[in-house]
Design an enzyme around this catalytic site. Structure first.
Site, short mmCIF file in Angstrom:
data_model
loop_
_atom_site.label_atom_id
_atom_site.label_comp_id
_atom_site.label_asym_id
_atom_site.label_seq_id
_atom_site.Cartn_x
_atom_site.Cartn_y
_atom_site.Cartn_z
N GLU A 120 -6.43 -0.52 -1.50
CA GLU A 120 -7.80 -0.41 -2.01
C GLU A 120 -7.96 -1.07 -3.38
OE1 GLU A 120 -10.13 3.67 -0.94
OE2 GLU A 120 -8.22 3.94 -1.96
N LYS A 129 -4.13 3.75 -1.11
CA LYS A 129 -4.42 3.58 -2.55
C LYS A 129 -4.06 2.18 -3.00
CE LYS A 129 -6.46 6.11 -3.00
NZ LYS A 129 -7.10 7.07 -2.25
N HIS A 183 10.00 0.85 15.89
CA HIS A 183 9.18 0.37 17.00
C HIS A 183 8.24 -0.75 16.56
CE1 HIS A 183 10.79 3.52 19.46
NE2 HIS A 183 10.45 4.42 18.54
N LYS A 234 -18.04 4.18 -3.24
CA LYS A 234 -17.52 5.54 -3.31
C LYS A 234 -18.06 6.41 -2.20
CE LYS A 234 -15.32 8.80 -5.45
NZ LYS A 234 -13.88 8.74 -5.17
N ARG A 286 -21.33 3.71 -6.93
CA ARG A 286 -21.86 3.77 -5.56
C ARG A 286 -22.05 2.38 -4.94
NH1 ARG A 286 -24.19 8.86 -4.51
NH2 ARG A 286 -25.31 7.98 -2.76
N GLU A 305 -1.65 7.71 2.70
CA GLU A 305 -2.50 7.76 1.51
C GLU A 305 -1.96 6.82 0.42
OE1 GLU A 305 -5.35 8.64 0.92
OE2 GLU A 305 -5.51 8.95 -1.22
N TRP A 354 -24.92 -1.97 -2.78
CA TRP A 354 -23.73 -2.26 -1.96
C TRP A 354 -24.30 -2.88 -0.70
CZ3 TRP A 354 -21.72 -1.00 2.87
CH2 TRP A 354 -20.35 -1.26 3.06
N CYS A 411 -25.62 2.53 -2.12
CA CYS A 411 -26.42 2.09 -3.26
C CYS A 411 -26.77 3.28 -4.16
CB CYS A 411 -27.70 1.46 -2.76
SG CYS A 411 -27.41 0.18 -1.54
N ASN A 470 -31.84 3.02 -0.47
CA ASN A 470 -30.44 3.24 -0.09
C ASN A 470 -30.46 3.67 1.37
OD1 ASN A 470 -27.77 3.98 0.15
ND2 ASN A 470 -28.04 5.93 -0.90
N GLY A 471 -29.66 3.04 2.21
CA GLY A 471 -29.63 3.41 3.63
C GLY A 471 -29.81 2.19 4.50
C1 G6P Z 1 -15.16 5.73 1.05
C2 G6P Z 1 -14.39 5.97 -0.23
C3 G6P Z 1 -13.08 6.70 0.09
C4 G6P Z 1 -13.37 7.97 0.84
C5 G6P Z 1 -14.19 7.73 2.10
C6 G6P Z 1 -14.70 9.03 2.71
O1 G6P Z 1 -14.49 4.81 1.83
O2 G6P Z 1 -14.12 4.75 -0.89
O3 G6P Z 1 -12.41 6.99 -1.13
O4 G6P Z 1 -12.15 8.57 1.20
O5 G6P Z 1 -15.35 6.95 1.78
O6 G6P Z 1 -15.59 9.61 1.81
P1 G6P Z 1 -15.90 11.15 1.70
O7 G6P Z 1 -16.86 11.25 0.56
O8 G6P Z 1 -16.51 11.56 3.00
O9 G6P Z 1 -14.63 11.87 1.45
#
Ligand code: G6P
Length: 611
Positions: free
Chosen positions: A491, A488, A507, A606, A27, A484, A73, A2, A99-100
């Site tokens: 996501e 992407k 496999h 994020k 956030r 990765e 969030w 949040c 937040n938390g």
């Molecule tokens: C969230 C974000 C990702 C990120 C991950 C770890 O899931 O959406 O993009 O890789 O957190 O976050 P950090 O800030 O620890 O790299």
């Protein structure tokens, strides 16, 4: 998670708050709300984006120069108007944003219900404000003391801001485990989860520490800890610039951030490499060079994209510094009973520097005597303050929820660390080091060249935008790149995608291959080139569609693949820095073509400050 913003001063609080919420929206974006002191304690909240809230208040009183806002969030309770913050005490006199997670909220709620409290929402946050109200009433305390006593009773993580109808000139904020900083202006104060809502007004900030509570009035700020002892704050100057938080002509932050990579990698390398001398300088860890010679093992802990960067780091450090490396999901590591000692070096990687699981993994490793290095992007965030030493990635603010430039900056730092460790431990010839550093110096220019493939990648995206599955395959450092690339795509476009080591395909995933299945291969000219070619043939033999990332001028893969994307030739060690770029672009274009919200994909946030 949040986003929080609070204001007290001479401006229209609504304007500061709403602008701040837009900046914090990355956030969390499932609901938003504000509280304003305007003769009354007015609360407006709405499920949906911040823009929904703006529409909602059109005919409302948004006057007032003290207020707070929240973008959510969801953790406890579905996104809805009633679960949105701010939440109020039973008597309607207190309001809170949070937040938390309050972990013991269920027990507290039960006790409060027994005492006659009625709850409107399903959130843990509402429990906290009722608890404060109850303590205030029962113990006949003033609000300041009641907040302190209540915070002593909660288990969990929080960044909170509280306003009271009875003390209309007072704003109280506190943190434990969730970030909160205070902007100090001229006769005005700002409170926020990160610097983005503040930077427009002041560069002077105080990073609130865990277990600190701040009491702010128009011209006065007092910080105490949770034991009621006055704390002396230190004011830091923000390096952030406003234009870094804007799209700068791009349609999306993600695209801007993809295109920023030549610059962000350059910033990450600046002052750290001296190719002619074959010398790497990492000021942030230089006091630990003796330690580096005596450790037995490195454990990398991270989440999400940062974990993928860690996998690249494993290959590089083992190859060049000849030290055993293990890469762990922070969330798994923290709940195992890992064997960690003072002979271990733990490297925590995090863009935000706030990820709850990564922070807990650090605490655990620290308690077992390990030395902890951090690789973080956000300066002044929590993880750099928990670690013994570290290296910032200097990628600049990353706003798009899907990480792009932070990933390549993390890989750049890991490359630097691998070479630095090799230099300190004498595991590489000087001539080899000179060669690799000369190559590394060229990477920003080569990333620029990779970006030239944008239009051809867009054309490929148009072909596959309606696919329901994708496979991404690679070997060596091509494997984390495949992971990765798949992450992407899923996501931001919601297409199911899996990354696999190319050799593992037979496999299991090979069973999925048919004429509908696009398979992306990292097939550049490196030590596993021939093996990858065999894997491509296996896919073609089963009528799969092959899209290959190849080295410029490649002819062999071109004969087999349906589509190729060329990247410049470089040393194998730098492959992830280049091969990732077209995969970021592919995910971006497919998501745009599918009409997805690229910068704010559904259900994601994020910065994940809850476990
Ligand atoms: C969230 C974000 C990702 C990120 C991950 C770890 O899931 O959406 O993009 O890789 O957190 O976050 P950090 O800030 O620890 O790299």
């Amino acid at each position: 998670m949040c986003g929080i913003v609070g204001y007290i001063g001479h401006r229209k609080a609504w304007e500061v708050i709403i602008k701040g919420l837009h900046r914090l929206e990355y956030r969390g974006y499932d609901s938003a709300g504000v509280a304003l002191m305007n003769g009354n304690l007015s609360i407006y909240k709405k499920a949906g984006k911040v823009s929904e809230l703006e529409r909602f208040v059109i005919d409302k009183n948004i006057e007032g120069s003290i207020g707070m806002g929240h973008t959510r969030w969801a953790t406890h309770g579905i996104p809805s108007d009633v679960n949105s913050h701010p939440h109020m005490s039973g008597d309607g006199k207190l309001a809170i944003i949070h937040n938390g997670i309050i972990e013991n909220y269920a027990v507290l709620k039960e006790e409060l219900v027994e005492r006659g409290h009625i709850f409107r929402s399903d959130t843990d946050t509402e429990v906290l404000i009722h608890l404060i109200e109850e303590i205030k009433k029962q113990d006949n305390l003033d609000l300041r003391d009641a907040v302190r006593v209540a915070l002593n009773a909660v288990i969990g993580a929080y960044a909170i801001v509280i306003l009271s109808k009875d003390e209309p000139d007072l704003l109280i904020a506190a943190r434990k485990g969730s970030p909160l900083l205070i902007g100090v202006g001229n006769g005005e104060y700002f409170v926020a989860s990160d610097a983005s809502p503040i930077v427009e007004y002041t560069k002077n900030v105080i990073y609130l520490k865990d277990n600190e509570i701040v009491y702010i009035e128009q011209n006065e700020l007092l910080i105490k800890n949770i034991d009621n002892v006055v704390q002396t704050p230190s004011i830091h100057e923000l390096e952030l610039k406003l234009e870094m938080l804007e799209k700068g002509g791009y349609d999306h932050f993600m695209l801007k951030e993809i295109f920023e990579q030549p610059r962000s990698i350059k910033d990450c390398l600046r002052g750290r490499i001296y190719p002619n001398e074959g010398n790497v300088q990492l000021g942030g860890i230089k006091d630990y060079t003796e330690k580096l010679k005596n450790i037995d093992r490195i454990v990398i802990v991270a989440c999400g994209t940062s974990w993928h960067a860690g996998l690249v780091g494993e290959y590089l450090i083992e190859e060049y510094a000849r030290m055993p490396v293990e890469v762990e999901y922070a969330s798994e590591f923290r709940y195992r009973n890992p064997i960690i000692s003072e002979k271990d070096l733990v490297i925590a990687i995090s863009q935000s520097g706030e990820t709850a699981d990564t922070m807990a993994a650090i605490e655990l490793a620290k308690s077992r005597g390990a030395t902890i290095f951090g690789i973080c992007n956000v300066v002044g965030s929590s993880i750099p303050r928990l670690t013994h030493a570290g290296v910032y990635t200097h990628a600049g603010p990353e706003i798009g929820v899907a990480s792009t430039k932070a990933f390549t900056a993390q890989v750049t730092v890991l490359t630097l660390m691998a070479l630095y460790m090799a230099q300190q431990r004498g595991t590489m010839k000087q001539s080899e080091l000179i060669g690799l550093l000369t190559g590394l110096d060229q990477i920003p220019r080569l990333v620029e060249k990779c970006l030239e493939s944008n239009l051809s990648v867009k054309a490929i995206a148009a072909e596959f935008k309606d696919s329901s599955n994708f496979l991404f395959l690679g070997r060596g450092t091509g494997f984390p790149v495949a992971l990765e690339g798949a992450l992407k795509l899923k996501e931001i476009s919601y297409i199911h995608a899996e990354g696999y080591p190319a050799a593992e395909m037979k496999h299991g995933p090979i069973a999925l291959i048919d004429e509908e299945m696009p398979v992306i291969f990292i097939a550049t000219k490196n030590s596993s080139y021939e093996k990858v070619i065999s894997n491509i043939q296996e896919v073609k033999a089963r009528k799969g569609i092959v899209i290959a990332i190849v080295t410029e001028g490649d002819t062999e893969v071109k004969k087999m693949a349906d589509f190729v994307i060329e990247i410049p030739d470089t040393d194998e060690i730098f492959l992830p820095l280049l091969a990732t770029i077209p995969l970021q672009l592919l995910a971006y274009h497919i998501a745009v073509m599918r009409g997805c919200n690229v910068d704010q994909p559904r259900n994601l946030a994020k910065s994940v400050t809850v476990e």
